[in-house]
Design an enzyme around this catalytic site. Structure first.
Site, PDB file in Angstrom:
ATOM      1  CE  LYS A  73      -4.195  -1.776   2.189  1.00 16.75           C
ATOM      2  NZ  LYS A  73      -5.139  -1.621   3.311  1.00 16.75           N
ATOM      3  CG  ASP A 109      -8.180   0.628   3.742  1.00 16.91           C
ATOM      4  OD1 ASP A 109      -8.980  -0.205   3.284  1.00 16.91           O
ATOM      5  OD2 ASP A 109      -6.944   0.501   3.658  1.00 16.91           O
TER       6      ASP A 109
HETATM    7  P1  NAP Z   1       0.222  -2.916   9.880  1.00 16.76           P
HETATM    8  O1  NAP Z   1       0.470  -1.679   9.093  1.00 16.76           O
HETATM    9  O2  NAP Z   1       1.186  -4.044   9.796  1.00 16.76           O
HETATM   10  O3  NAP Z   1       0.067  -2.488  11.428  1.00 16.76           O
HETATM   11  C1  NAP Z   1      -0.066  -3.466  12.425  1.00 16.76           C
HETATM   12  C2  NAP Z   1      -0.310  -2.787  13.772  1.00 16.76           C
HETATM   13  O4  NAP Z   1      -0.548  -3.811  14.725  1.00 16.76           O
HETATM   14  C3  NAP Z   1       0.872  -1.960  14.281  1.00 16.76           C
HETATM   15  O5  NAP Z   1       0.401  -0.811  14.942  1.00 16.76           O
HETATM   16  C4  NAP Z   1       1.539  -2.922  15.263  1.00 16.76           C
HETATM   17  O6  NAP Z   1       2.227  -2.274  16.313  1.00 16.76           O
HETATM   18  C5  NAP Z   1       0.335  -3.624  15.844  1.00 16.76           C
HETATM   19  N1  NAP Z   1       0.680  -4.914  16.412  1.00 16.76           N
HETATM   20  C6  NAP Z   1       1.069  -6.040  15.767  1.00 16.76           C
HETATM   21  N2  NAP Z   1       1.302  -7.040  16.637  1.00 16.76           N
HETATM   22  C7  NAP Z   1       1.084  -6.517  17.883  1.00 16.76           C
HETATM   23  C8  NAP Z   1       1.149  -7.065  19.181  1.00 16.76           C
HETATM   24  N3  NAP Z   1       1.501  -8.337  19.404  1.00 16.76           N
HETATM   25  N4  NAP Z   1       0.824  -6.261  20.225  1.00 16.76           N
HETATM   26  C9  NAP Z   1       0.455  -4.981  20.027  1.00 16.76           C
HETATM   27  N5  NAP Z   1       0.375  -4.400  18.795  1.00 16.76           N
HETATM   28  C10 NAP Z   1       0.687  -5.167  17.735  1.00 16.76           C
HETATM   29  O7  NAP Z   1      -1.191  -3.565   9.517  1.00 16.76           O
HETATM   30  P2  NAP Z   1      -2.514  -2.846   8.943  1.00 16.76           P
HETATM   31  O8  NAP Z   1      -2.485  -2.876   7.475  1.00 16.76           O
HETATM   32  O9  NAP Z   1      -2.696  -1.555   9.629  1.00 16.76           O
HETATM   33  O10 NAP Z   1      -3.616  -3.912   9.402  1.00 16.76           O
HETATM   34  C11 NAP Z   1      -3.942  -4.066  10.772  1.00 16.76           C
HETATM   35  C12 NAP Z   1      -5.264  -4.811  10.916  1.00 16.76           C
HETATM   36  O11 NAP Z   1      -6.300  -4.103  10.243  1.00 16.76           O
HETATM   37  C13 NAP Z   1      -5.260  -6.214  10.326  1.00 16.76           C
HETATM   38  O12 NAP Z   1      -5.808  -7.071  11.290  1.00 16.76           O
HETATM   39  C14 NAP Z   1      -6.201  -6.134   9.126  1.00 16.76           C
HETATM   40  O13 NAP Z   1      -6.962  -7.314   8.990  1.00 16.76           O
HETATM   41  C15 NAP Z   1      -7.117  -5.006   9.519  1.00 16.76           C
HETATM   42  N6  NAP Z   1      -7.668  -4.320   8.348  1.00 16.76           N
HETATM   43  C16 NAP Z   1      -8.984  -4.484   8.079  1.00 16.76           C
HETATM   44  C17 NAP Z   1      -9.551  -3.843   6.982  1.00 16.76           C
HETATM   45  C18 NAP Z   1     -10.996  -4.023   6.702  1.00 16.76           C
HETATM   46  O14 NAP Z   1     -11.461  -3.616   5.626  1.00 16.76           O
HETATM   47  N7  NAP Z   1     -11.776  -4.594   7.591  1.00 16.76           N
HETATM   48  C19 NAP Z   1      -8.769  -3.034   6.150  1.00 16.76           C
HETATM   49  C20 NAP Z   1      -7.405  -2.890   6.453  1.00 16.76           C
HETATM   50  C21 NAP Z   1      -6.859  -3.543   7.557  1.00 16.76           C
HETATM   51  P3  NAP Z   1       3.799  -1.889  16.169  1.00 16.76           P
HETATM   52  O15 NAP Z   1       3.842  -0.587  15.438  1.00 16.76           O
HETATM   53  O16 NAP Z   1       4.258  -1.798  17.560  1.00 16.76           O
HETATM   54  O17 NAP Z   1       4.450  -3.008  15.401  1.00 16.76           O
END
Ligand code: NAP
Length: 282
Positions: A73, A109
C-alpha cells in the site's frame, strides 16, 4: 463475475503478497454478476520485487485498475501518476484506477470505516475515540475519524510510531501498554482496533485487558477473521456495542467499485459473498 469472460471483459483485481486469503475477488465478482457488468476481478500474487512491473502492467494491459493490499500500500505510491490528498497524507493507496493512460491512486479504507460505523449505528462526529495501532489501517482510520469530527488518541505498542502519526494528523499519541491508554479508553466512547492482534491464526490474543472496557464504549474491530475476536467477545461481556471488520471491508470495496465503474454496487450482495467466503476458510 460476468457469466463468461469474453473479448470485451474489463479486468480488475488485487495486488498482494500473499493474496490467497483475500475475500475481495468473491465480493467484487458477486457485485459485477448482480449488476450484469462485463467485468472480472482477479487475485494477483505480486512479490514486492515485482511491484513496479505489475503496476506498469496495469497500463500495458489496459486494465480498469486494481486494489492494493499488504505489503504494497505504501510502496506503490512512487509508481503512480496522481495520488489523492487523503492517500498522500496517510501514505497508503489501496485503489488504482487507469484513466486516459494515467494511474490514479486512492485510499478507501478510512471512508470504508466511517460508512461501516454509521451502518452499525455509531456516528463518529463528536466522539471521543481511541485507535489501537499505528500502521496503515490506523493511519487511514485516524485521518477519516478526525475529518469526521472525532477527537482521536492513537495507542500503539511502538510509541515512536504513534508519535510519527501525530506529526501529520491531529491525534494524541499514547503508548499501548500504559496508564495513559487505560485512562483514554475509560474516557472514550469509541474504540477502534487497527492492530492485527486477535486475527487468525492467533485468535487467543487480545490487544488490551478486558478490564479497560466499559458499557459506554462502541468497540469496532477492523479484523474480520474471526468474525468475533477475543476483544469483541470481551467487549460484549462488558456491555459494549460492537462491530467486526466485515462492513468496513465491504464499504472500502464498494468505494473502489464506484471509482472503477461510476456505479454504486449492492453492498448486501458483497457482504453475503464475504461471509460465505469466510465460512469456507479456517
Ligand atoms: P500494519 O500496518 O502491519 O500495522 C499493524 C499494527 O498492529 C501496528 O500498529 C503494530 O504495532 C500492531 N501490532 C502487531 N502485533 C502486535 C502485538 N503483538 N501487540 C500490540 N500491537 C501489535 O497492519 P494494517 O495494514 O494496519 O492492518 C492491521 C489490521 O487491520 C489487520 O488485522 C487487518 O486485517 C485489519 N484491516 C482491516 C480492513 C478491513 O477492511 N476490515 C482493512 C485494512 C486492515 P507496532 O507498530 O508496535 O508493530
Amino acid at each position: 463475475m460476468s457469466a463468461t469472460v469474453s473479448g470485451t471483459t474489463r479486468v480488475t483485481g488485487v495486488f498482494g503478497c500473499p493474496v490467497g486469503h483475500s475475500q475481495s475477488p468473491a465480493m467484487h465478482n458477486a457485485a459485477f454478476a448482480q449488476m450484469g457488468l462485463d467485468f472480472v476481478y482477479v487475485p494477483f500474487d505480486v512479490h514486492p520485487d515485482n511491484l513496479k512491473a505489475a503496476v506498469t502492467g496495469i497500463r500495458a494491459l489496459n486494465m480498469v485498475g486494481v486494489n492494493v493490499t499488504i505489503p504494497h500500500k505504501e510502496r506503490v505510491i512512487p509508481f503512480l501518476n496522481w495520488v489523492s490528498d487523503e492517500a498522500l497524507q496517510i501514505q497508503s493507496v489501496n485503489t488504482i484506477h487507469l484513466v486516459d493512460g494515467k494511474l490514479r491512486g486512492y485510499s478507501t479504507d478510512g471512508e470504508g470505516l466511517i460508512r461501516a460505523l454509521e451502518a452499525s449505528g455509531k456516528s463518529p462526529s463528536g466522539s471521543k475515540s481511541v485507535i489501537l495501532g499505528a500502521g496503515g489501517s490506523a493511519r487511514a482510520a485516524a485521518a477519516a475519524l478526525t475529518l469526521h469530527g472525532a477527537e482521536v488518541a492513537v495507542a500503539n505498542r511502538t510509541f515512536s510510531r504513534a508519535l510519527e502519526l501525530a506529526e501529520t494528523l491531529a491525534v494524541r499519541p499514547i503508548a499501548l501498554d500504559s496508564d495513559d491508554a487505560r485512562e483514554a479508553i475509560l474516557n472514550a466512547d469509541l474504540l477502534v482496533n487497527c492492530t492485527s492482534v486477535g486475527m487468525y491464526p492467533k485468535t487467543d490474543d487480545q490487544p488490551i485487558p478486558g478490564e479497560w472496557l466499559h458499557k459506554n464504549l462502541f468497540v469496532f474491530d477492523t479484523i474480520y477473521n474471526p468474525l468475533e475476536t477475543r476483544l469483541l467477545a470481551a467487549a460484549k461481556s462488558a456491555g459494549c456495542r460492537t462491530a467486526n471488520g466485515v462492513k468496513m471491508l465491504v464499504f472500502q470495496g464498494a468505494i473502489s467499485f464506484k471509482i472503477w465503474t461510476g456505479l454504486d454496487p449492492p453492498a448486501e450482495v458483497m457482504e453475503k459473498a464475504v461471509l460465505a467466503g469466510l465460512q469456507t476458510r479456517p
